[in-house]
Every structure is written in C-alpha cells, then in structure tokens.
Design an enzyme around this catalytic site. Structure first.
Site, PDB file in Angstrom:
ATOM      1  N   SER A   1      15.443 -21.986   1.909  1.00 29.82           N
ATOM      2  CA  SER A   1      16.323 -23.129   1.695  1.00 29.82           C
ATOM      3  C   SER A   1      16.584 -23.892   2.997  1.00 29.82           C
ATOM      4  CB  SER A   1      17.615 -22.632   1.042  1.00 29.82           C
ATOM      5  OG  SER A   1      18.190 -23.664   0.319  1.00 29.82           O
TER       6      SER A   1
ATOM      7  N   HIS B   1      16.573 -20.714  -7.530  1.00 33.28           N
ATOM      8  CA  HIS B   1      16.671 -20.770  -6.072  1.00 33.28           C
ATOM      9  C   HIS B   1      17.021 -19.391  -5.503  1.00 33.28           C
ATOM     10  CE1 HIS B   1      17.144 -23.307  -2.560  1.00 33.28           C
ATOM     11  NE2 HIS B   1      18.312 -22.753  -2.287  1.00 33.28           N
TER      12      HIS B   1
END
Ligand code: GTR
Length: 419
Positions: free
Chosen positions: A257, A398
């Site tokens: 990320s 995610h």
C-alpha cells in the site's frame, strides 16, 4: 537550420511521435472500463521516447527519475543532510535468540538516523552468511509482526490508536501479513522496521521524524514523507552492507500500500536494491494516474498532503499534464526484477491500472534484453504471470496474504537464488 527544412523536420517528428504514441498505447488502455473517463484523447508518455538503444537508457532513465523526483515524490535535500553529516550509525547491537525450533535467529539491533532510533527486527536463517534478504517496513510497529514478548512495543507515534500510542495487546496482530517462517524456509532473511521510526505518518509540517534535524520546511520540489521513508530504506541498506550474515547485493525491497509506493520509489532511486515488490500500491504507486479509477491524484493529495512534494498538487484533476505515468516508475527498476501485485476487490488501488503499468514498462525491459511481463492481457484471478516483471491479481481485498508471499518467494528464488 533553414526555416523550410526546420518546418519539414518538425512535421516529420510530429507525425512520427503521434504514430508512436498511438501504437504504443491505445486510449482504451487508459480509460477505466467501469466508468466514463473524464480524460479525453489522453495517451501514456513513452518511456523510450527519443531513444533506440540500450546504451541510451541510463541517460533517459535519469531524466525520468528526475521528473518523478521534482514533480511527484520530491528530491532528498542531500546538501542539507551532508552539511549536518547524517549517516546511519549502530546504537545497540541488540539481542539474538533462536526461534522456530532452532532454524532461525531473531536479532534486534538499533541504528540511529538523524537523531531517530530505528529499531530493526531481523530474522536470519541459522548460520546465515551472505544470505539474500527482504527489506520491508511494517505499518504498526515490530511487535505486530510476530507475537513474541522479546519484541519491544514501539514508543513512536502510531496511527489509529488511543493517544497514538502502541500497546502490548497488539503483539502479533499483523502476523498474517508476514510469512516469516516460510521466508526462512526458502533461505531468505527478513529485515523489518516500523516506518514511523523514520517519519510519523501525519501532516506535521515536517517538524517530526528525521525532518526535525533540518531547520526549515522543504521547498515545492523537495521530499514528502514517501520520499523520506524511501530514503530511510536506503540508509538501512547502508547498515546491511556492514552485516556479514546478509548479502547486500541480494536485497529485495518490498512494501504494501503506501509502503508499496515507498518500496517502488526506493527501488527507483537506489539501484543497489536487487529486486522490488509492490503489493497493492495503487495510486502514486503502480496504478496509472491517467485512468482516474479508484483513488485519484486529487484525492490522494487531499487526504495525505504530506506524502508527496508540493509540486504534485499541480496535477490534481490535471493528470494529462503529468510528464510521466506510473508505468515509467516501474520501468525505472529495469533491468532488475520487479513484481506488481493487486487484489481483485481492491478497486481503490485499480488492479487493472496496476497491470497496465507492468505491461507498459515491458518495452524498456525488452530493449535491455529481458522479457518483462509475459502476460499481454490482464491475467485471470490467482493466475500469476512471471518474467523479469511479475504480476498477479489474487482473490480477496487490500492486504498481504500467504498467496502473495508464496509468489514473491517463487519469483525471488528464481531471480536471486537461481532456483
Ligand atoms: C489509503 C490510501 C491508499 C493506500 C492506503 C494504505 O487510505 O488512500 O493510497 O496507501 O491508504 O496505505 O493503506
């Protein structure tokens, strides 16, 4: 040059570059499939623009890197850092203990950088000597990587915690993101540290973290936090060069990320990193900005004004003016192996935009004599494609999973262990 000849040359160059841009990337590649793009007739810049041979790549590479530095991540204020003689120094050799039934050693030296203590957490296969390693920041402190009472709880500022303080209750909370034993079993070391040790992740006017050692606020083209974290990774690599157990020539930099964006920028700036892994890095990382799918430049600059340099705000809702797109960031790794990984439910990070970056970095790898990304179309879910560029979109959302690490280990074993 005679004016008629000049106009003729300009016409030929103009037509040729329009043709090149069109064959290079049809607009369909940029336009998100699921929404109406607000960008019209937009094209990706060509990383190979103006060059034809591998010998010309280093100069072109530096030109692209400087554009990213000046317009997006910000330059490191090297003169100021040199003036105050900033260097990584060993503060404490740390304790070592045997774990995983004796097959690994957990070692925790502390180094300092610009007045900040960086607490390292290192896992070494037993009897390591010149072992290849993964270097990766963790999000919430070393104590979240593995549930072990000997790993100190970070005392630095942390996100999303009462009073921004970490607590012992969070030991091992992030363990599912770190396949430590599997990494050891594949013959790799893992070096991790908390990214907030280098610079706390909030818009603090550059008063905290390593920035505190520098008196003034950075100029428009000077580093934001991502560039600071990336620089921190290079300084940790300076330290690893002094560690006999680790082979500094086989260090893979990895991040998830915002830390995936950081790993890419670290790999772009520091060619000592032998391999680079971007896990769900999205906007400002592997995803193409011009697609405006999921997170956009304007959204990221608004939510995280401290991540990039001030100049990057010029491109809010103005992506067509960017002199690059993120495929050129991937291309800066060439010819070193690079892996881009997406998750199918992570639409905020635009999986297809991440795939397209890997795909459109491929011509640079090919110019330099390697395959790049084998897949020409977006691979099916959970079907990795691995050449000198690797890509997968896995099921789920995610995060970093065992599936991701299994593929990173396969890819890294091939490139760093010749397996
Ligand atoms: C989100 C941000 C993303 C990504 C993510 C993360 O809020 O919009 O760009 O960086 O945070 O780092 O977890």
């Amino acid at each position: 040059m005679h004016i008629r000849r000049f106009l003729m040359v300009a016409l030929v160059v103009g037509v040729a570059s329009i043709a090149a841009a069109q064959t290079f990337n049809p607009r369909d590649d940029i336009k998100p499939k699921d929404e109406e793009s607000t960008v019209s007739n937009d094209r990706l810049p060509d990383p190979l623009s103006g060059i034809e041979s591998p010998a010309e790549w280093p100069a072109r590479r530096e030109q692209i890197r400087q554009l990213f530095a000046t317009e997006m991540f910000g330059n490191v204020p090297t003169d100021k850092l040199n003036a105050i003689k900033v260097k990584v120094k060993v503060k404490d050799q740390g304790t070592r203990k045997s774990i995983f039934g004796g097959k690994a050693t957990m070692w925790q030296p502390v180094v300092t950088l610009a007045g900040r203590d960086l607490q390292l957490l290192i896992f070494l296969p037993s009897e390591s000597k010149d072992t290849p390693a993964f270097l990766a920041y963790n999000f919430h402190g070393n104590h979240t990587v593995l549930d072990d009472v000997d790993i100190p709880v970070t005392e630095h500022w942390v996100r999303n915690k009462p009073g921004n303080r970490a607590s012992a209750q969070d030991r091992g909370n992030g363990a599912s993101r770190w396949a430590v034993e599997k990494i050891i079993d594949h013959g790799f070391a893992l070096v991790t540290l908390y990214y907030g040790d280098v610079d706390p992740d909030f818009d603090d006017g550059f008063a905290n973290g390593v920035h505190a050692a520098l008196a003034d606020k950075p100029a428009g083209d000077q580093w934001g936090s991502i560039a600071t974290w990336a620089w921190g990774l290079s300084r940790v690599l300076d330290y690893l060069e002094t560690v006999p157990e680790i082979d500094e020539q086989r260090v893979a930099v990895m991040g998830h990320s915002r830390l995936g964006k950081t790993a890419l920028w670290a790999g772009a700036n520091d060619e000592r990193f032998a391999l680079v892994i971007s896990n769900n890095s999205g906007c400002g990382g592997a995803a193409l900005s011009r697609r405006r799918s999921g997170e956009t430049v304007a959204r990221i600059n608004t939510a995280f004004p401290h991540w990039f340099c001030k100049n990057f705000a010029h491109y809010n809702d103005n992506e067509a003016q960017l002199p690059f797109d993120q495929h050129m960031l991937i291309a800066l790794m060439a010819p070193r192996p690079v892996y881009v990984a997406s998750a199918v439910e992570d639409t905020w990070a635009d999986p297809e935009g991440e795939f397209l970056s890997a795909k459109h970095a491929t011509p640079v790898y090919q110019l330099l004599g390697s395959e790049g990304l084998p897949a020409k179309e977006m691979p099916a879910v959970d079907q990795p494609s691995q050449g000198s560029i690797g890509y997968h979109v896995r099921s789920g959302g995610h995060g970093v999973t065992d599936f991701d690490w299994t593929e990173y280990l396969k890819f890294s074993s091939k490139h760093l262990l010749n397996k």
